[in-house]
Design a protein around this motif. Sequence first.
Motif, PDB file in Angstrom:
ATOM      1  N   LEU A   1     -44.974 -22.946  -3.077  1.00  0.00           N
ATOM      2  CA  LEU A   1     -43.782 -23.310  -3.856  1.00  0.00           C
ATOM      3  C   LEU A   1     -42.539 -22.608  -3.320  1.00  0.00           C
ATOM      4  CD1 LEU A   1     -45.104 -23.347  -7.533  1.00  0.00           C
ATOM      5  CD2 LEU A   1     -44.158 -25.288  -6.268  1.00  0.00           C
ATOM      6  N   SER A   2     -42.686 -21.365  -2.902  1.00  0.00           N
ATOM      7  CA  SER A   2     -41.521 -20.650  -2.357  1.00  0.00           C
ATOM      8  C   SER A   2     -41.019 -21.332  -1.095  1.00  0.00           C
ATOM      9  CB  SER A   2     -41.869 -19.184  -2.077  1.00  0.00           C
ATOM     10  OG  SER A   2     -42.778 -19.064  -0.991  1.00  0.00           O
ATOM     11  N   VAL A   3     -41.941 -21.793  -0.251  1.00  0.00           N
ATOM     12  CA  VAL A   3     -41.559 -22.527   0.965  1.00  0.00           C
ATOM     13  C   VAL A   3     -40.863 -23.831   0.589  1.00  0.00           C
ATOM     14  CG1 VAL A   3     -42.436 -23.741   3.002  1.00  0.00           C
ATOM     15  CG2 VAL A   3     -43.384 -21.514   2.362  1.00  0.00           C
ATOM     16  N   TYR A   4     -41.424 -24.530  -0.408  1.00  0.00           N
ATOM     17  CA  TYR A   4     -40.810 -25.786  -0.868  1.00  0.00           C
ATOM     18  C   TYR A   4     -39.389 -25.555  -1.374  1.00  0.00           C
ATOM     19  CZ  TYR A   4     -39.501 -29.173  -4.435  1.00  0.00           C
ATOM     20  OH  TYR A   4     -38.789 -30.044  -5.220  1.00  0.00           O
ATOM     21  N   PHE A   5     -39.210 -24.559  -2.236  1.00  0.00           N
ATOM     22  CA  PHE A   5     -37.887 -24.308  -2.822  1.00  0.00           C
ATOM     23  C   PHE A   5     -36.880 -23.865  -1.763  1.00  0.00           C
ATOM     24  CE2 PHE A   5     -40.064 -23.704  -7.055  1.00  0.00           C
ATOM     25  CZ  PHE A   5     -39.421 -24.773  -7.668  1.00  0.00           C
ATOM     26  N   PHE A   6     -37.319 -23.052  -0.805  1.00  0.00           N
ATOM     27  CA  PHE A   6     -36.410 -22.569   0.238  1.00  0.00           C
ATOM     28  C   PHE A   6     -35.939 -23.688   1.174  1.00  0.00           C
ATOM     29  CE2 PHE A   6     -37.612 -17.919  -0.136  1.00  0.00           C
ATOM     30  CZ  PHE A   6     -36.306 -17.475  -0.277  1.00  0.00           C
ATOM     31  N   PHE A   7     -36.861 -24.604   1.521  1.00  0.00           N
ATOM     32  CA  PHE A   7     -36.569 -25.519   2.627  1.00  0.00           C
ATOM     33  C   PHE A   7     -36.517 -27.009   2.266  1.00  0.00           C
ATOM     34  CE2 PHE A   7     -38.772 -21.805   4.524  1.00  0.00           C
ATOM     35  CZ  PHE A   7     -37.717 -21.339   5.318  1.00  0.00           C
TER      36      PHE A   7
END
Length: 246
Positions: free
Chosen positions: A111-117
């Motif tokens: 989720l952190s990767v999704y939100f960042f990019f």
Amino acid sequence: MEAEIYKIILIAGVAFLASYTQSVTGFGFGIVAMIFLPSFLLYIEANMLSTILGAVTSILVAVTLFRKINWKNLVFPLVGSLIFNYLSISFMKDAKNDTLVLLLGIALFALSVYFFFFSDKIKIKPTWYAGLIAGSLSGVMSGLFSIGGPPVVIYYLQSEEDTDSYMATISAYFFLSGVIGVTMKAFSGFMTLNVWWGILFGALGMLAGALLGKLARSKAEPKLIKKSVYGVMAVSGIINIITSLI
């Protein structure tokens, strides 16, 4: 008393932080709660408590914007959520605590990767089957991780015409899906004494966080807070993965 004093204080503190984040940025209660709660509660207790407090947060918004709720746009997402909440909770009943923490770590990092990019780049057509798919994905994430927001946020942002309608409808979805999840988890034995104490003191922390967030909203920097949450999600996810494997 099963719920130690330090746990009660920590629960209130986590609820305060999660509620403050939600109030300032418009999202993140379940994410913040599930970053911290499993570190001092059993996973099923943390999941249950986060689901209950998140549903309470959503009903407050839904009531204030009740007339703006698009009831027709709730049907297919809720059907998907109902089915996959049930399947996810059935899996969780028989899974080991370490396995669930490992899966949470993977989910937080992803989720952190999704939100960042990617959060601003995904576009979908607001069809009934898109709502069904979004609700199904939300049901899996809500059932397993008490973080059912991202799929339906994408869907409702592109299917509702204005901000009030979006906030009202997605808050109604979170409340109703939360009730579904809480009921299923209660019947599965997730309601413990720690959860009851957590509801009481977590509600106090949640109220304080919401009030402070409302006062700070004009001065706070939501983008900075969001990025901080994403960073903590990534680190927490990696730590959960490593500790579970070790």
